[in-house]
Motif scaffolding. Structure first.
Motif, mmCIF file in Angstrom:
data_model
loop_
_atom_site.group_PDB
_atom_site.id
_atom_site.type_symbol
_atom_site.label_atom_id
_atom_site.label_comp_id
_atom_site.label_asym_id
_atom_site.label_seq_id
_atom_site.Cartn_x
_atom_site.Cartn_y
_atom_site.Cartn_z
ATOM 1 N N THR A 77 0.676 -1.169 0.084
ATOM 2 C CA THR A 77 0.150 0.014 -0.024
ATOM 3 C C THR A 77 0.824 1.368 -0.116
ATOM 4 O O THR A 77 1.850 1.106 0.353
ATOM 5 C CB THR A 77 -0.943 0.058 1.295
ATOM 6 N N SER A 78 0.351 2.262 -0.461
ATOM 7 C CA SER A 78 0.990 3.424 -0.293
ATOM 8 C C SER A 78 1.468 4.108 1.199
ATOM 9 O O SER A 78 2.450 4.652 1.329
ATOM 10 C CB SER A 78 -0.028 4.949 -1.083
ATOM 11 N N GLU A 79 0.485 3.694 2.135
ATOM 12 C CA GLU A 79 0.549 3.967 3.379
ATOM 13 C C GLU A 79 1.867 3.365 3.987
ATOM 14 O O GLU A 79 2.777 4.010 4.699
ATOM 15 C CB GLU A 79 -0.577 3.644 4.419
ATOM 16 N N GLU A 80 2.041 2.050 3.529
ATOM 17 C CA GLU A 80 3.316 1.025 3.873
ATOM 18 C C GLU A 80 4.504 2.046 3.298
ATOM 19 O O GLU A 80 5.285 2.084 4.100
ATOM 20 C CB GLU A 80 3.094 -0.142 3.378
ATOM 21 N N LEU A 81 4.433 2.297 1.972
ATOM 22 C CA LEU A 81 5.697 2.902 1.688
ATOM 23 C C LEU A 81 6.017 4.222 2.109
ATOM 24 O O LEU A 81 7.195 4.646 2.200
ATOM 25 C CB LEU A 81 5.328 2.993 0.099
ATOM 26 N N ASP A 82 4.945 5.037 2.489
ATOM 27 C CA ASP A 82 5.197 6.299 3.036
ATOM 28 C C ASP A 82 5.776 6.044 4.325
ATOM 29 O O ASP A 82 6.652 6.956 4.707
ATOM 30 C CB ASP A 82 3.934 7.238 2.949
ATOM 31 N N SER A 83 5.232 5.220 5.175
ATOM 32 C CA SER A 83 5.905 5.053 6.419
ATOM 33 C C SER A 83 7.374 4.633 6.257
ATOM 34 O O SER A 83 7.967 5.099 7.054
ATOM 35 C CB SER A 83 4.890 3.969 7.334
ATOM 36 N N TYR A 84 7.771 3.793 5.330
ATOM 37 C CA TYR A 84 8.912 3.274 5.274
ATOM 38 C C TYR A 84 9.798 4.437 4.704
ATOM 39 O O TYR A 84 11.009 4.456 5.390
ATOM 40 C CB TYR A 84 8.949 2.229 4.095
ATOM 41 N N CYS A 85 9.455 5.379 3.916
ATOM 42 C CA CYS A 85 10.275 6.483 3.618
ATOM 43 C C CYS A 85 10.617 7.541 4.759
ATOM 44 O O CYS A 85 11.403 8.226 4.958
ATOM 45 C CB CYS A 85 9.508 7.209 2.602
ATOM 46 N N SER A 86 9.334 7.727 5.512
ATOM 47 C CA SER A 86 9.450 8.544 6.661
ATOM 48 C C SER A 86 10.234 8.047 7.789
ATOM 49 O O SER A 86 11.233 8.737 8.452
ATOM 50 C CB SER A 86 7.814 8.436 7.536
ATOM 51 N N ASN A 87 10.508 6.727 8.058
ATOM 52 C CA ASN A 87 11.277 5.939 8.935
ATOM 53 C C ASN A 87 12.641 5.754 8.474
ATOM 54 O O ASN A 87 13.506 5.428 9.325
ATOM 55 C CB ASN A 87 10.699 4.723 9.366
ATOM 56 N N SER A 88 12.953 5.999 7.240
ATOM 57 C CA SER A 88 14.310 5.777 6.599
ATOM 58 C C SER A 88 15.122 7.262 6.860
ATOM 59 O O SER A 88 14.700 8.275 7.123
ATOM 60 C CB SER A 88 14.266 6.049 5.082
ATOM 61 N N ASN A 89 16.331 6.902 7.383
ATOM 62 C CA ASN A 89 17.231 8.007 7.878
ATOM 63 C C ASN A 89 17.970 8.365 6.811
ATOM 64 O O ASN A 89 18.940 9.418 6.941
ATOM 65 C CB ASN A 89 18.116 7.463 9.004
ATOM 66 N N LYS A 90 17.584 8.058 5.432
ATOM 67 C CA LYS A 90 18.417 8.264 4.150
ATOM 68 C C LYS A 90 17.596 9.321 3.474
ATOM 69 O O LYS A 90 18.211 9.810 2.315
ATOM 70 C CB LYS A 90 18.737 7.011 3.458
ATOM 71 N N LEU A 91 16.325 9.624 3.841
ATOM 72 C CA LEU A 91 15.517 10.522 3.144
ATOM 73 C C LEU A 91 14.944 11.646 3.772
ATOM 74 O O LEU A 91 13.978 11.747 4.793
ATOM 75 C CB LEU A 91 14.508 9.504 2.293
ATOM 76 N N ALA A 92 15.394 12.989 3.442
ATOM 77 C CA ALA A 92 14.650 13.930 4.008
ATOM 78 C C ALA A 92 13.124 14.023 3.721
ATOM 79 O O ALA A 92 12.558 13.728 2.618
ATOM 80 C CB ALA A 92 15.427 15.259 3.557
ATOM 81 N N ASN A 93 12.346 14.771 4.722
ATOM 82 C CA ASN A 93 10.977 14.654 4.589
ATOM 83 C C ASN A 93 10.483 15.239 3.291
ATOM 84 O O ASN A 93 9.391 14.814 2.517
ATOM 85 C CB ASN A 93 10.609 15.392 5.621
ATOM 86 N N PHE A 94 11.097 16.200 2.834
ATOM 87 C CA PHE A 94 10.590 17.020 1.621
ATOM 88 C C PHE A 94 10.897 16.221 0.459
ATOM 89 O O PHE A 94 10.359 16.544 -0.638
ATOM 90 C CB PHE A 94 11.157 18.446 1.575
ATOM 91 N N LYS A 95 11.758 15.164 0.425
ATOM 92 C CA LYS A 95 11.938 14.272 -1.060
ATOM 93 C C LYS A 95 10.786 13.337 -0.841
ATOM 94 O O LYS A 95 10.945 12.372 -1.953
ATOM 95 C CB LYS A 95 13.493 13.935 -0.588
ATOM 96 N N ARG A 96 10.183 13.046 0.223
ATOM 97 C CA ARG A 96 9.287 11.879 0.215
ATOM 98 C C ARG A 96 8.199 12.006 -1.148
ATOM 99 O O ARG A 96 7.933 12.935 -1.308
ATOM 100 C CB ARG A 96 8.496 11.780 1.323
ATOM 101 N N PRO A 97 7.921 10.898 -1.539
ATOM 102 C CA PRO A 97 6.857 10.941 -2.944
ATOM 103 C C PRO A 97 5.501 11.420 -1.883
ATOM 104 O O PRO A 97 5.139 11.318 -0.899
ATOM 105 C CB PRO A 97 6.519 9.498 -3.232
ATOM 106 N N ARG A 98 4.923 12.224 -2.833
ATOM 107 C CA ARG A 98 3.439 12.699 -2.326
ATOM 108 C C ARG A 98 2.279 11.728 -2.865
ATOM 109 O O ARG A 98 1.364 12.168 -2.628
ATOM 110 C CB ARG A 98 3.307 14.371 -2.722
ATOM 111 N N GLU A 99 2.685 11.081 -3.839
ATOM 112 C CA GLU A 99 1.689 10.132 -4.264
ATOM 113 C C GLU A 99 2.515 8.925 -4.766
ATOM 114 O O GLU A 99 3.779 8.970 -5.423
ATOM 115 C CB GLU A 99 1.006 10.706 -5.886
ATOM 116 N N TYR A 100 1.780 7.668 -4.680
ATOM 117 C CA TYR A 100 2.330 6.457 -5.101
ATOM 118 C C TYR A 100 1.344 5.966 -6.117
ATOM 119 O O TYR A 100 0.047 5.902 -6.019
ATOM 120 C CB TYR A 100 2.675 5.556 -3.941
#
Length: 141
Positions: A87-110
């Motif tokens: 799901t999009s929610e799972e991927l967004d959570s994965y990106c949020s919890n990654s210490n390699k990706l700044a918040n502004f770089k997270r996808p806004r849509e999957y």
């Protein structure tokens, strides 16, 4: 890239981006034209793709910048899932919890797709994804 933009002072500028390592070796990491500018911040798709491709349920991922009235461009992820229940929610959570990706770089849509469009030599055709996105938006209005 238009020819006038590509040839300057007798030099051909390809638009490729590269990095030099500590030994002076040059590695091509992408194209300037693929750069996403969102809210005044530069986001290179490869950074986001590297994080998402590490998710165990992602077979393939491509990131594109889509025009956005508020931010200039928004980051959109095209995902070929390994598991259809991803799901999009799972991927967004994965990106949020990654210490390699700044918040502004997270996808806004999957967007989940069966395949990523490629040229005969295997190059990802981001422009096709952008065009498809724009057509989808027009149809939904």
């Amino acid at each position: 890239m238009p020819i006038k933009k590509a040839i300057r002072f007798g030099w051909y500028f390809t638009g490729d981006m590269g990095v030099l390592d500590e030994d002076g070796d040059l590695y091509v990491v992408g194209r300037v034209d693929d750069m996403i500018i969102s809210g005044g911040e530069n986001i290179h798709p490869l950074e986001v793709e590297d994080v998402l491709s590490a998710h165990p349920d992602v077979r393939e991922v491509t990131i594109v910048g889509i025009p956005d009235s508020r931010w200039g461009q928004k980051v959109v992820a095209y995902i070929v899932p390994e598991n259809k229940e991803l799901t999009s929610e799972e991927l967004d959570s994965y990106c949020s919890n990654s210490n390699k990706l700044a918040n502004f770089k997270r996808p806004r849509e999957y967007r989940f797709v069966d395949e990523i469009p490629k040229s005969p030599v295997g190059k990802i055709l981001r422009r096709v994804l952008k065009e498809t996105y724009q057509e989808d938006i027009k149809e939904s209005v």
